[in-house]
Design an enzyme around this catalytic site. Structure first.
Site, PDB file in Angstrom:
ATOM      1  N   ARG A  59       2.991   5.886  -3.252  1.00 48.40           N
ATOM      2  CA  ARG A  59       3.957   6.670  -3.680  1.00 48.40           C
ATOM      3  C   ARG A  59       4.440   6.532  -5.501  1.00 48.40           C
ATOM      4  NH1 ARG A  59       4.157   5.807   1.657  1.00 48.40           N
ATOM      5  NH2 ARG A  59       5.312   6.782   3.118  1.00 48.40           N
ATOM      6  N   GLY A  61      -4.961   7.928   5.360  1.00 51.55           N
ATOM      7  CA  GLY A  61      -4.308   8.756   6.069  1.00 51.55           C
ATOM      8  C   GLY A  61      -2.740   9.188   5.110  1.00 51.55           C
ATOM      9  N   ARG A 100      -8.220  12.241  12.392  1.00 51.72           N
ATOM     10  CA  ARG A 100      -6.957  11.841  12.586  1.00 51.72           C
ATOM     11  C   ARG A 100      -6.165  13.239  12.352  1.00 51.72           C
ATOM     12  NH1 ARG A 100      -5.548   6.600   8.732  1.00 51.72           N
ATOM     13  NH2 ARG A 100      -3.603   7.219   9.914  1.00 51.72           N
ATOM     14  N   SER A 124       7.093   9.344  12.330  1.00 51.78           N
ATOM     15  CA  SER A 124       6.073   9.220  11.092  1.00 51.78           C
ATOM     16  C   SER A 124       6.703   9.398   9.619  1.00 51.78           C
ATOM     17  CB  SER A 124       5.021  10.082  11.340  1.00 51.78           C
ATOM     18  OG  SER A 124       4.138  10.237  10.280  1.00 51.78           O
ATOM     19  N   ASP A 165       1.852  -1.328  12.074  1.00 53.21           N
ATOM     20  CA  ASP A 165       0.519  -1.629  11.622  1.00 53.21           C
ATOM     21  C   ASP A 165      -0.013  -3.252  11.804  1.00 53.21           C
ATOM     22  OD1 ASP A 165       0.322   0.971  10.487  1.00 53.21           O
ATOM     23  OD2 ASP A 165       1.084   0.376   8.571  1.00 53.21           O
ATOM     24  N   GLN A 200       4.786   9.285   7.079  1.00 49.66           N
ATOM     25  CA  GLN A 200       3.808  10.144   6.244  1.00 49.66           C
ATOM     26  C   GLN A 200       4.293  11.560   6.377  1.00 49.66           C
ATOM     27  OE1 GLN A 200      -0.102   9.384   7.813  1.00 49.66           O
ATOM     28  NE2 GLN A 200      -0.163   7.117   6.705  1.00 49.66           N
ATOM     29  N   ARG A 256      -6.684   2.144  17.746  1.00 47.68           N
ATOM     30  CA  ARG A 256      -6.274   0.603  17.488  1.00 47.68           C
ATOM     31  C   ARG A 256      -5.882  -0.321  19.012  1.00 47.68           C
ATOM     32  NH1 ARG A 256      -3.404   0.466  11.699  1.00 47.68           N
ATOM     33  NH2 ARG A 256      -5.153   0.506  10.586  1.00 47.68           N
ATOM     34  N   LYS A 303       0.740  -1.052   0.007  1.00 46.93           N
ATOM     35  CA  LYS A 303       0.078   0.043   0.119  1.00 46.93           C
ATOM     36  C   LYS A 303       0.939   1.356   0.238  1.00 46.93           C
ATOM     37  CE  LYS A 303      -2.834   0.946   3.755  1.00 46.93           C
ATOM     38  NZ  LYS A 303      -2.617   2.307   4.236  1.00 46.93           N
ATOM     39  N   SER A 304       1.810   1.373   0.930  1.00 44.88           N
ATOM     40  CA  SER A 304       2.740   2.629   1.075  1.00 44.88           C
ATOM     41  C   SER A 304       3.443   2.917  -0.351  1.00 44.88           C
ATOM     42  CB  SER A 304       3.705   2.326   2.034  1.00 44.88           C
ATOM     43  OG  SER A 304       3.236   2.422   3.181  1.00 44.88           O
TER      44      SER A 304
HETATM   45  O1  SPQ Z   1      -2.662   5.625   5.209  1.00 47.50           O
HETATM   46  P1  SPQ Z   1      -3.127   5.063   6.579  1.00 47.50           P
HETATM   47  O2  SPQ Z   1      -4.665   5.099   6.768  1.00 47.50           O
HETATM   48  O3  SPQ Z   1      -2.516   6.009   7.601  1.00 47.50           O
HETATM   49  O4  SPQ Z   1      -2.514   3.499   6.967  1.00 47.50           O
HETATM   50  C1  SPQ Z   1      -1.974   2.765   7.641  1.00 47.50           C
HETATM   51  C2  SPQ Z   1      -2.377   1.407   7.809  1.00 47.50           C
HETATM   52  O5  SPQ Z   1      -2.596   0.669   8.744  1.00 47.50           O
HETATM   53  O6  SPQ Z   1      -2.454   0.840   6.635  1.00 47.50           O
HETATM   54  C3  SPQ Z   1      -1.957   3.489   9.235  1.00 47.50           C
HETATM   55  F1  SPQ Z   1      -3.305   3.439   9.610  1.00 47.50           F
HETATM   56  O7  SPQ Z   1      -0.610   2.795   7.673  1.00 47.50           O
HETATM   57  C4  SPQ Z   1       0.454   3.847   7.633  1.00 47.50           C
HETATM   58  C5  SPQ Z   1       1.362   3.643   8.681  1.00 47.50           C
HETATM   59  O8  SPQ Z   1       0.914   3.462   9.889  1.00 47.50           O
HETATM   60  C6  SPQ Z   1       1.231   4.001   6.266  1.00 47.50           C
HETATM   61  C7  SPQ Z   1       2.539   4.844   6.494  1.00 47.50           C
HETATM   62  C8  SPQ Z   1       3.005   5.217   5.036  1.00 47.50           C
HETATM   63  O9  SPQ Z   1       2.624   4.742   3.821  1.00 47.50           O
HETATM   64  O10 SPQ Z   1       3.860   6.077   4.971  1.00 47.50           O
HETATM   65  C9  SPQ Z   1       3.152   5.063   7.341  1.00 47.50           C
HETATM   66  C10 SPQ Z   1       2.377   4.793   8.815  1.00 47.50           C
HETATM   67  O11 SPQ Z   1       1.850   5.822   9.444  1.00 47.50           O
HETATM   68  P2  SPQ Z   1       2.924   6.939  10.034  1.00 47.50           P
HETATM   69  O12 SPQ Z   1       1.854   8.019  10.516  1.00 47.50           O
HETATM   70  O13 SPQ Z   1       3.615   6.191  11.168  1.00 47.50           O
HETATM   71  O14 SPQ Z   1       3.503   7.673   9.095  1.00 47.50           O
END
Ligand code: SPQ
Length: 428
Positions: free
Chosen positions: A28, A95, A123, A168, A316, A170, A347, A23-24
């Protein structure tokens, strides 16, 4: 609200499975390909709802994106050719879309508004909005722009040095993207290691960045060139079948072509520490991303403490790890995981509430949970709370419960793993 009831006590899981694309990395790939000039072909793209939020955002800005199964052809025309969306962008439940696109939208020379679903609207967005404002971004939104909906006026940003307050990927990625579209250099100093897909993938699009320990520096104004990519299988999806095989008596499962990036493979480390019979081999690299097969069979698990640096590496996977801990001998302690409180749902609450309904001995802590394993679980009605990872944990729990498990709101699983139930049936 859709629900499903799963019968308990499967004999054992066996066979092979290929989980959908990461997914990540899928998010990207869409962002970088849409900012690039030329056609990028992305194969094994995750066709989950979240990643299509990112696709739709760029379609609204004029990018032609063709879909055929899990292949996308993205006809980028470069950043200059993106056009202002005529309607607000819907980030849905994602997110990653919300945070990374905030970095992009802040730096584009037009006005955009964006919103999300009920969960995403709760969020925190200030973690990206505040540092973006320091770069000169003009962002307005609910509660002093701490939450969606947000409006981006689009302006020229100035590169700068950011010391991150949250751990994070993200936030890091949002600021690197903003930096790429800014004047001057941007340095992001991480609070601790987080998934590094942005740093690994951007160079494939012709972008130079420098990684020195916890500091990443990117120069603004670099043009991206199109790049083809095959997305590795998502280790966060594979984790459900790793745990399923480890805890369901008589199981032996191989998960093929899983992304085993060292910033994402904490679930393997945790299961190894618990004594699981798990091994993997890395058979190829896609760019800088290691990919391999993971084999897991049933074993006796022991309780462990999961904390510190390892947490970001399996953040996750904590819901499914908590289920594994209910089947382990002794106590498992999960700490330093307060970020779980601000995911698709809280969670910590969702895991503790659901596993308690099955009779597990589990207690919430502010930053994690304590699980005393070794108790038989009964069936029950579990609630995904609209969170895909909680829904999948509930489904895997049914493999070891004494009675059937009903999962409320199972639809949310389509966010990250549309063929999940098909794959589970295949292994049953
Ligand atoms: O996209 P989203 O909703 O935040 O998805 C989650 C998941 O469980 O699929 C978190 F709820 O993954 C994030 C992960 O926790 C995906 C991510 C990324 O692709 O950069 C990074 C993580 O979040 P963060 O806030 O730690 O950067």
């Amino acid at each position: 609200m859709s629900e499903v009831t799963l019968e308990s006590k499967t004999k054992g899981l066996s066979g092979e499975v290929r989980v959908p694309g990461d997914k990540s990395i899928s998010h990207r790939a869409v962002i970088f390909s849409s900012l690039a000039e030329g056609t990028s072909t992305i194969t094994n793209f995750l066709t989950g709802e979240d990643c299509f939020r990112t696709v739709e955002a760029f379609r609204q800005m004029g990018v032609n994106i063709e879909e055929e199964g899990s292949t996308l052809k993205i006809h980028g025309q470069g950043v200059q050719k993106l056009t202002a969306p005529t309607q607000p962008i819907n980030f849905g439940n994602s997110g990653t879309t919300a945070r990374l696109m905030s970095g992009v939208l802040s730096a584009l020379p037009f006005f955009t508004t964006a919103y999300g679903d009920e969960s995403l609207s709760k969020r925190p967005m200030d973690r990206v909005v505040l540092p973006l404002k320091e770069m000169g971004a003009v962002i307005h939104g609910r509660n002093s722009s701490s939450f969606l909906p947000l409006a981006f006026s689009g302006t020229t940003l100035r590169g700068m040095r950011h010391e991150l307050k949250v751990r994070s990927a993200q936030v890091k990625s949002a600021l690197l993207l903003a930096g790429l579209l800014s004047e001057g250099d941007t340095t992001v100093v991480e609070k601790g290691v987080t998934r590094d897909h942005t740093e690994k993938l951007l160079p494939q699009y012709g972008v130079d960045l420098e990684v020195k320990g916890s500091e990443i520096t990117i120069s603004g104004g670099q043009a991206l060139s199109a790049s083809d990519l095959q997305v590795p299988g998502d280790i966060s999806s594979a984790a459900f079948f790793m745990v399923a095989a480890a805890i369901t008596p008589g199981s032996e499962v191989t998960i093929r072509d899983v992304g085993l990036n060292e910033t994402r493979n904490g679930i393997v480390t945790a299961l190894e520490r618990m004594g699981a019979s798990i091994d993997y081999d890395i058979h190829t690299y896609i760019g800088d991303e290691p990919v391999g097969d993971v084999r897991v069979s049933t074993s006796t698990l022991e309780g462990v403490t999961i904390e510190g640096e390892l947490i970001a590496n399996l953040i996750d996977e904590i819901p499914i790890l908590a289920l594994a801990a209910t089947q382990a001998e002794g106590e498992t302690v999960i700490k330093d995981a307060e970020e779980l409180r601000v995911k698709e749902t809280d969670r910590i609450y969702a895991v503790v509430e659901n596993l308690k309904r099955l009779g597990a001995d589990i207690e919430a802590r502010d930053d994690g949970m304590v699980i005393k394993g070794g108790r038989a679980l009964n069936g029950g009605v579990l609630d995904s709370f609209g969170d895909h990872r909680i829904g999948m944990m509930a489904a895997i729990a049914s493999l070891v419960t004494e009675g059937p498990v009903t999962i409320l709101d199972k639809e949310c699983i389509n966010i990250s793993y549309p063929p999940f139930f098909e794959h589970l049936d295949q292994l049953r």
